[in-house]
Motif scaffolding. Sequence first.
Motif, PDB file in Angstrom:
ATOM      1  N   ILE A 124      43.919  40.659  40.278  1.00 31.59           N
ATOM      2  CA  ILE A 124      45.273  40.397  40.774  1.00 31.59           C
ATOM      3  C   ILE A 124      45.328  40.572  42.287  1.00 31.59           C
ATOM      4  O   ILE A 124      45.946  39.791  43.003  1.00 31.59           O
ATOM      5  N   LEU A 159      46.080  27.108  29.733  1.00 32.96           N
ATOM      6  CA  LEU A 159      47.081  28.084  30.149  1.00 32.96           C
ATOM      7  C   LEU A 159      47.820  28.542  28.898  1.00 32.96           C
ATOM      8  O   LEU A 159      48.605  27.794  28.312  1.00 32.96           O
ATOM      9  N   ALA A 160      47.539  29.745  28.482  1.00 37.55           N
ATOM     10  CA  ALA A 160      48.176  30.279  27.273  1.00 37.55           C
ATOM     11  C   ALA A 160      48.194  31.801  27.358  1.00 37.55           C
ATOM     12  O   ALA A 160      47.257  32.399  27.906  1.00 37.55           O
ATOM     13  N   TYR A 211      43.249  35.341  31.417  1.00 37.49           N
ATOM     14  CA  TYR A 211      42.933  34.977  32.804  1.00 37.49           C
ATOM     15  C   TYR A 211      43.818  35.755  33.766  1.00 37.49           C
ATOM     16  O   TYR A 211      44.826  36.330  33.359  1.00 37.49           O
ATOM     17  N   THR A 212      43.433  35.748  35.040  1.00 37.80           N
ATOM     18  CA  THR A 212      44.204  36.495  36.034  1.00 37.80           C
ATOM     19  C   THR A 212      45.500  35.765  36.362  1.00 37.80           C
ATOM     20  O   THR A 212      46.585  36.259  36.090  1.00 37.80           O
ATOM     21  N   SER A 213      45.386  34.583  36.943  1.00 37.02           N
ATOM     22  CA  SER A 213      46.620  33.880  37.294  1.00 37.02           C
ATOM     23  C   SER A 213      46.583  32.377  37.071  1.00 37.02           C
ATOM     24  O   SER A 213      47.611  31.766  36.849  1.00 37.02           O
ATOM     25  N   HIS A 214      45.410  31.744  37.143  1.00 35.72           N
ATOM     26  CA  HIS A 214      45.423  30.280  36.951  1.00 35.72           C
ATOM     27  C   HIS A 214      44.352  29.728  36.027  1.00 35.72           C
ATOM     28  O   HIS A 214      44.329  28.550  35.760  1.00 35.72           O
ATOM     29  N   PHE A 241      55.720  29.278  43.419  1.00 37.09           N
ATOM     30  CA  PHE A 241      54.688  28.371  42.908  1.00 37.09           C
ATOM     31  C   PHE A 241      53.352  28.589  43.616  1.00 37.09           C
ATOM     32  O   PHE A 241      52.304  28.257  43.074  1.00 37.09           O
ATOM     33  N   ARG A 274      50.271  34.421  44.980  1.00 43.44           N
ATOM     34  CA  ARG A 274      49.086  34.963  44.304  1.00 43.44           C
ATOM     35  C   ARG A 274      49.438  35.671  43.002  1.00 43.44           C
ATOM     36  O   ARG A 274      48.625  35.756  42.079  1.00 43.44           O
ATOM     37  N   PHE A 275      50.666  36.178  42.909  1.00 41.00           N
ATOM     38  CA  PHE A 275      51.027  36.995  41.748  1.00 41.00           C
ATOM     39  C   PHE A 275      51.694  36.216  40.622  1.00 41.00           C
ATOM     40  O   PHE A 275      52.112  36.799  39.632  1.00 41.00           O
ATOM     41  N   ARG A 276      51.830  34.907  40.785  1.00 38.05           N
ATOM     42  CA  ARG A 276      52.352  34.148  39.642  1.00 38.05           C
ATOM     43  C   ARG A 276      51.209  33.886  38.669  1.00 38.05           C
ATOM     44  O   ARG A 276      50.072  33.665  39.069  1.00 38.05           O
ATOM     45  N   ARG A 277      51.547  33.941  37.408  1.00 35.32           N
ATOM     46  CA  ARG A 277      50.535  33.668  36.386  1.00 35.32           C
ATOM     47  C   ARG A 277      50.977  32.438  35.636  1.00 35.32           C
ATOM     48  O   ARG A 277      51.976  32.462  34.913  1.00 35.32           O
ATOM     49  N   TRP A 278      50.243  31.363  35.839  1.00 35.44           N
ATOM     50  CA  TRP A 278      50.634  30.082  35.253  1.00 35.44           C
ATOM     51  C   TRP A 278      50.646  30.129  33.734  1.00 35.44           C
ATOM     52  O   TRP A 278      49.751  30.692  33.109  1.00 35.44           O
ATOM     53  N   LEU A 279      51.667  29.502  33.184  1.00 36.14           N
ATOM     54  CA  LEU A 279      51.766  29.314  31.746  1.00 36.14           C
ATOM     55  C   LEU A 279      52.155  27.864  31.518  1.00 36.14           C
ATOM     56  O   LEU A 279      52.557  27.170  32.457  1.00 36.14           O
ATOM     57  N   LEU A 285      53.163  38.679  37.982  1.00 34.49           N
ATOM     58  CA  LEU A 285      52.363  39.885  37.787  1.00 34.49           C
ATOM     59  C   LEU A 285      53.008  41.101  38.434  1.00 34.49           C
ATOM     60  O   LEU A 285      52.575  42.238  38.211  1.00 34.49           O
TER      61      LEU A 285
END
Lengths: 248, 78
Positions: free
Chosen positions: A13, A47-48, A53-56, B53, B56-61, B68
Amino acid sequence: MDLLIAIDDTDSIEEGATGQLAQHIAKRIDQRGWGRCGAITRHQLLLAPEVPYTSHNSSMCFPASVHVPRSELIAFCSEILKACSAAGSDPGLCIVCPEELQDHEVLIGYGKATKQRVMTKEEAYQLAEDLGLHLSEHGGNGQGIIGALAGTGLRLSGNDGRFCGKCTIPSSHGITTVTQIHAAGIDRVQTLEGHHLGVAEPVFVGEWVKTVLLDNQSVLLVEPNARPERPSSDAPWKACERKIFMNY
Amino acid sequence: MHQLQKTALGTIFLGSVETEADLEAAANLATHCHEYQEDVEDEAYFNGSKTCFDCRFRRWLSGGFSCLKNFPGTSHNK
């Protein structure tokens, strides 16, 4: 020996970036005089919520044409992963020699499946063993092997992901021609619908562009320039907005 | 802000880069966030604009992202 090298899950992170680490490995291979490394591509995986995963959840892969024993290269990449991955990350490394693969489609299929469903480490190791690939984990829970293996498959497909970094193209007020774009190392210029631009066509590219991997080529995606960025930018085409890369 | 929704997985920003209202909401959230940190160039989509968007702390879904840092500066962070 032509190889594909992929890594995944090297960041946390707070620190690290897998693309930058891939760049570092490629640069160190070049510096050692072991051969030449090609451009790095980023491949989006599933992406689920259930994927850790950390972020992407993206994997990085690059081709390398080297003349050192593979064991030496593996040890070298492993050392870098161990030394440079973020604390708490779960790095994975995959090295594939496409020429040695009897069936490319199996590995490509695995890469595509990793974009669609949750995969397990056991599946990844089993496939690596079946295909005779190098796959190794380098800390944490080692989940990065899944993305690393998928990265090689998706790069091998020639039709997935986007190239890392920016490409600067000589231009006048941001406008250049397809010929100049080719000269900057981009293989093709086309619309999202697949229309290929002619070499003399003007394109507004601004200060830099990014490209995607299509048909094993570096491709600049463009769209009609309906609203010129400035009065002088009256080119009929412009590089697509960056947000389009979310789809690549 | 209707884009922020509480789910079983925590608070999620449901929205896309294709929608003006979602872009505005993500920019507004980032502007008021003390944890905001722009992600590395290869993971950013808006060339330096301050927006969740590109954080760094956004976590894509699928369909959006979680944060985060749990969306600092909003009632969802309490």
